[in-house]
Design an enzyme around this catalytic site. Structure first.
Site, PDB file in Angstrom:
ATOM      1  N   HIS A 275       0.846   4.236  -2.740  1.00 18.60           N
ATOM      2  CA  HIS A 275       0.470   5.605  -2.409  1.00 18.60           C
ATOM      3  C   HIS A 275       1.574   6.611  -2.722  1.00 18.60           C
ATOM      4  CE1 HIS A 275      -3.358   5.172   0.205  1.00 18.60           C
ATOM      5  NE2 HIS A 275      -3.276   4.166  -0.652  1.00 18.60           N
TER       6      HIS A 275
ATOM      7  N   ARG B 284       0.832  -1.204   0.000  1.00 15.84           N
ATOM      8  CA  ARG B 284       0.000   0.000   0.000  1.00 15.84           C
ATOM      9  C   ARG B 284       0.869   1.258   0.000  1.00 15.84           C
ATOM     10  NH1 ARG B 284      -3.317   2.594   4.782  1.00 15.84           N
ATOM     11  NH2 ARG B 284      -4.570   4.098   3.625  1.00 15.84           N
TER      12      ARG B 284
ATOM     13  N   HIS C 193      -5.977  -5.777  -3.876  1.00 15.30           N
ATOM     14  CA  HIS C 193      -6.878  -5.737  -2.726  1.00 15.30           C
ATOM     15  C   HIS C 193      -7.150  -7.120  -2.146  1.00 15.30           C
ATOM     16  CE1 HIS C 193      -8.818  -1.477  -3.272  1.00 15.30           C
ATOM     17  NE2 HIS C 193      -7.586  -1.452  -2.801  1.00 15.30           N
TER      18      HIS C 193
ATOM     19  N   TRP D 285     -10.845  -8.205   2.385  1.00 18.97           N
ATOM     20  CA  TRP D 285     -11.438  -8.491   1.073  1.00 18.97           C
ATOM     21  C   TRP D 285     -11.618 -10.007   0.854  1.00 18.97           C
ATOM     22  CZ3 TRP D 285      -7.993  -4.364   1.538  1.00 18.97           C
ATOM     23  CH2 TRP D 285      -8.447  -3.113   1.098  1.00 18.97           C
TER      24      TRP D 285
END
Length: 361
Positions: free
Chosen positions: A120, A116, A243, A259
């Site tokens: 980002h 992540r 995800h 998820w």
């Protein structure tokens, strides 16, 4: 002390190091050579102070002419003398720490949050002017770290503190992206080709908060948002397949839940769950709408857009049925994400690292 003088004192050490690594925050060749030379001279007269023509209203003359002429160019400049073996050592240090600190987030581990973080720091890119992206390593500054969309990624930043101390020659942009590559591979994902050469720049290289995606939006928003990176529909769907990893946290994103079941293994489960679970749209404790299944899984509105849009849906079905295809397309899209906005030398060959398990054979 004037604001300009204070800025110069603050940014001098970082930009001096940048010059030692032969990287200049330059502009494309559409500006004349004479103008570019004048720009470099202007920088040096300011004691190597970094100046971003997009953010500094006091920056006039040469910089204004260059900004009008062409977008920013980030020239890759890897540390001299460092080989693939040096970067494999960094990879190993990250991978070993992931194994050792596996209790993080109720034993999900640090792998998902490292992926992540790499996403980002790269997701601020804008193809319109070539600003943002992973190059400058500006996540190390509070302004970027505290972007509301980055909440929770500070745990990945702290995880990497000891790695930075062990390998101080690594730039932050290189470390953040290599950490993501390491995490993907160590979680049984595809091999990710990776190239070094990102260079630490001052905080003024950060284009500002608000460039990361809104998870509460639908397909039209997603298509428009990812067009800013130059991504097509296939690349959008492939990237969101990550995800499968980790979970959402109400305190960070305003959403809650995993998820899927295998949340620290890189698989195509995300796509299978999109197609096969019985999803219900419900309001969570933060007042946000999310899709929940009876198994305790969740999907963001942006996730469900992939089955609500007919073009996205076709690709979701392909990936649900073909893990190898998903891995291939994810690899290509992820490499593009991590390298967006960076000009690498023509002879720059990517490294492909061995996992810890492969090295034990």
């Amino acid at each position: 002390m004037s604001a300009a003088a204070a800025a110069s004192r603050t940014f001098l050490p970082v930009f001096s190091n940048t010059f030692k690594r032969r990287s200049l925050y330059l502009f494309t060749a559409s500006a004349t050579a004479a103008t570019a030379a004048a720009a470099i001279s202007h920088q040096r007269s300011k004691h190597h102070q970094y100046q971003n023509p997009r953010n500094n209203n006091n920056n006039r003359g040469v910089w204004g002419a260059l900004a009008a002429a062409a977008p920013i160019v980030h020239l890759a400049s890897a540390p001299a003398g460092k080989t693939k073996e040096d970067y494999q050592k960094v990879y190993n240090a990250i991978a070993e720490k992931i194994r050792e600190e596996d209790e993080y987030d109720n034993y999900i581990g640090y792998g998902p949050v490292l992926v992540r973080l790499s996403w980002h720091v790269s997701g601020t890119f804008d193809k319109g002017d070539n600003s943002g992206g992973s190059y400058a390593g500006t996540y190390r500054f509070k302004q970027e770290e505290t972007d509301p969309s980055n909440k929770g990624t500070e745990n990945a930043g702290r995880f990497l503190d000891s790695i930075f101390k062990e390998f101080p020659w690594m730039s932050h942009g290189d470390m953040y992206t290599l950490a993501g590559v390491t995490a993907v591979q160590e979680m049984q994902g595809p091999k990710i080709p990776w190239r070094p050469g990102r260079v630490d720049l001052p905080e003024s290289a950060y284009p500002g908060q608000g460039r990361l995606p809104d998870a509460g939006q639908g397909a039209n928003y997603m298509r428009h948002f990812f067009d800013r990176f130059g991504f097509n529909d296939r690349e959008v769907v492939a990237l969101l397949g990550a995800h499968a990893l980790g979970k959402t946290h109400l305190k960070n994103s305003g959403y809650e839940g995993p998820w899927g079941a295998a949340n620290n293994t890189f698989t195509n489960e995300f796509f299978m769950n999109l197609l096969n679970e019985d999803w219900k749209l419900e309001k969570n404790d933060a007042g946000n709408m999310q899709w929940n299944s009876s198994k305790g899984y969740m999907m963001l509105p942006a996730d469900m857009a992939l089955v609500q849009d007919p073009n996205y849906l076709k690709i979701v079905k392909e990936y649900a049925n073909d893990l190898d295809l998903f891995f291939k397309d994810y690899t290509n899209a992820y490499v593009k994400l991590l390298e967006n906005g960076i000009t690498f030398p023509k002879d720059s060959k990517p490294f492909i690292f061995k996992t810890l398990d492969e090295q034990d054979l």
